[in-house]
Design a protein around this motif. Structure first.
Motif, mmCIF file in Angstrom:
data_model
loop_
_atom_site.group_PDB
_atom_site.id
_atom_site.type_symbol
_atom_site.label_atom_id
_atom_site.label_comp_id
_atom_site.label_asym_id
_atom_site.label_seq_id
_atom_site.Cartn_x
_atom_site.Cartn_y
_atom_site.Cartn_z
ATOM 1 N N LEU A 28 0.744 -1.250 -0.079
ATOM 2 C CA LEU A 28 -0.006 -0.180 0.062
ATOM 3 C C LEU A 28 0.878 1.122 0.001
ATOM 4 C CD1 LEU A 28 -2.895 -1.013 2.388
ATOM 5 C CD2 LEU A 28 -3.048 -0.883 -0.075
ATOM 6 N N TRP A 29 1.977 1.434 0.554
ATOM 7 C CA TRP A 29 2.913 2.404 0.686
ATOM 8 C C TRP A 29 3.192 2.995 -0.843
ATOM 9 C CZ3 TRP A 29 7.859 2.125 -1.312
ATOM 10 C CH2 TRP A 29 8.208 1.033 -1.725
ATOM 11 N N LEU A 30 3.093 2.071 -1.679
ATOM 12 C CA LEU A 30 3.429 2.416 -3.177
ATOM 13 C C LEU A 30 2.430 3.516 -3.684
ATOM 14 C CD1 LEU A 30 4.562 -0.969 -4.695
ATOM 15 C CD2 LEU A 30 6.013 1.068 -4.030
ATOM 16 N N PHE A 31 1.094 3.552 -3.061
ATOM 17 C CA PHE A 31 0.423 4.395 -3.590
ATOM 18 C C PHE A 31 0.988 5.996 -3.214
ATOM 19 C CE2 PHE A 31 -3.547 1.432 -3.446
ATOM 20 C CZ PHE A 31 -3.691 1.794 -4.626
ATOM 21 N N LEU A 32 1.470 6.014 -2.204
ATOM 22 C CA LEU A 32 2.251 7.428 -1.705
ATOM 23 C C LEU A 32 3.174 7.466 -2.383
ATOM 24 C CD1 LEU A 32 1.432 9.400 0.350
ATOM 25 C CD2 LEU A 32 2.835 8.323 2.096
ATOM 26 N N LEU A 33 4.179 6.624 -2.887
ATOM 27 C CA LEU A 33 5.417 6.817 -3.604
ATOM 28 C C LEU A 33 5.028 7.155 -4.968
ATOM 29 C CD1 LEU A 33 8.299 6.637 -4.001
ATOM 30 C CD2 LEU A 33 8.192 4.169 -4.672
ATOM 31 N N GLY A 34 3.935 6.547 -5.582
ATOM 32 C CA GLY A 34 3.429 6.894 -6.785
ATOM 33 C C GLY A 34 2.875 8.401 -6.902
ATOM 34 N N ALA A 35 2.113 8.977 -6.069
ATOM 35 C CA ALA A 35 1.974 10.259 -5.821
ATOM 36 C C ALA A 35 3.118 11.167 -5.863
ATOM 37 C CB ALA A 35 0.972 10.411 -4.705
ATOM 38 N N LEU A 36 4.021 11.006 -5.035
ATOM 39 C CA LEU A 36 5.237 11.694 -4.904
ATOM 40 C C LEU A 36 6.007 11.658 -6.279
ATOM 41 C CD1 LEU A 36 7.502 13.326 -3.350
ATOM 42 C CD2 LEU A 36 8.453 11.237 -2.899
#
Length: 180
Positions: A28-36
Motif C-alpha cells: 500500500l505504501w506504493l500509492f504514496l510513492l506513486g503520488a510523490l
C-alpha cells in the motif's frame, strides 16, 4: 542543465509512478510513492518551461521535448493507476482520452487557433486527481480495506477528459465556422 534534459528526466519519474501504482494494492505504501513521483514529474514539466522561457535557453527541438514526454508520462501514469485500481482497461481508456485532448490542443494550434489548454480535465487536473486518488486509496485501504477511490478517480479522469475533448472540438468548430 538544458530544458530538454529536464523534460527527459520527468519520463523515469512517470514510469516509476506507473509501476508503483500497478503494484500498490500488494504494498500500500506504493500509492504514496506513486503520488510523490507524479509530483516530481510535474516539477520537471514546470522547470523545463522556466529554464527555456525565463532562462532564455529554449532551442529548436524544445517543443518536441515539451510535448512527447508529456504524452508518455500521462499514459504510463494512468495505465499504472488502472492496474492498481484493478481495472487496467479503464486506465487505458483514460490514457487514450488524455492523449486525445492533447492532440486536439495541437490540432487547434495547427489550424491557427492557438493552444486551447482549457478543460475540466486537462493535464494539471488529471495529475491532481491521480495524486489525490492515490493518497485516498492508501487511506481507504488502511481504514476500510477497500480500493474504490482509484476506480472513482479513473472514471472522473476518463469522463472529464472526454468532456474536455468535446469542449475543445466544439470551440474549434465554432472558430472555424466564424472564420469561413
Amino acid at each position: 542543465m538544458t530544458p530538454n534534459a529536464i523534460s527527459a528526466i520527468g519520463m523515469p519519474f512517470a514510469a516509476l509512478a506507473g509501476l508503483a501504482f500497478a503494484f500498490a494494492p500488494e504494498r500500500l505504501w506504493l500509492f504514496l510513492l506513486g503520488a510523490l513521483l507524479v509530483q516530481l514529474r510535474l516539477l520537471c514539466n514546470l522547470f523545463d518551461g522556466m529554464v527555456a522561457v525565463e532562462g532564455g535557453r529554449g532551442g529548436p527541438t524544445g517543443v518536441l521535448f515539451n510535448e512527447i514526454p508529456d504524452r508518455f508520462e500521462d499514459s504510463v501514469i494512468l495505465i499504472g493507476f488502472g492496474y492498481g485500481a484493478g481495472l487496467p482497461e479503464l486506465g487505458f481508456v483514460a490514457a487514450i482520452l488524455a492523449v486525445f485532448t492533447a492532440y486536439l490542443r495541437a490540432m487547434g494550434a495547427s489550424l491557427g487557433q492557438g493552444q486551447d489548454f482549457a478543460g475540466p480535465m486537462a493535464k494539471p487536473q488529471r495529475m491532481a486527481a491521480v495524486t489525490i486518488g492515490a493518497v485516498l486509496a492508501l487511506l481507504e485501504a488502511l481504514v476500510f480495506g477497500s480500493l474504490w477511490s482509484p476506480i472513482i478517480v479513473l472514471w472522473v479522469v476518463a469522463l472529464g477528459a472526454a468532456w474536455t475533448a468535446a469542449a475543445r472540438i466544439s470551440r474549434m468548430a465554432a472558430r472555424l465556422k466564424a472564420g469561413s
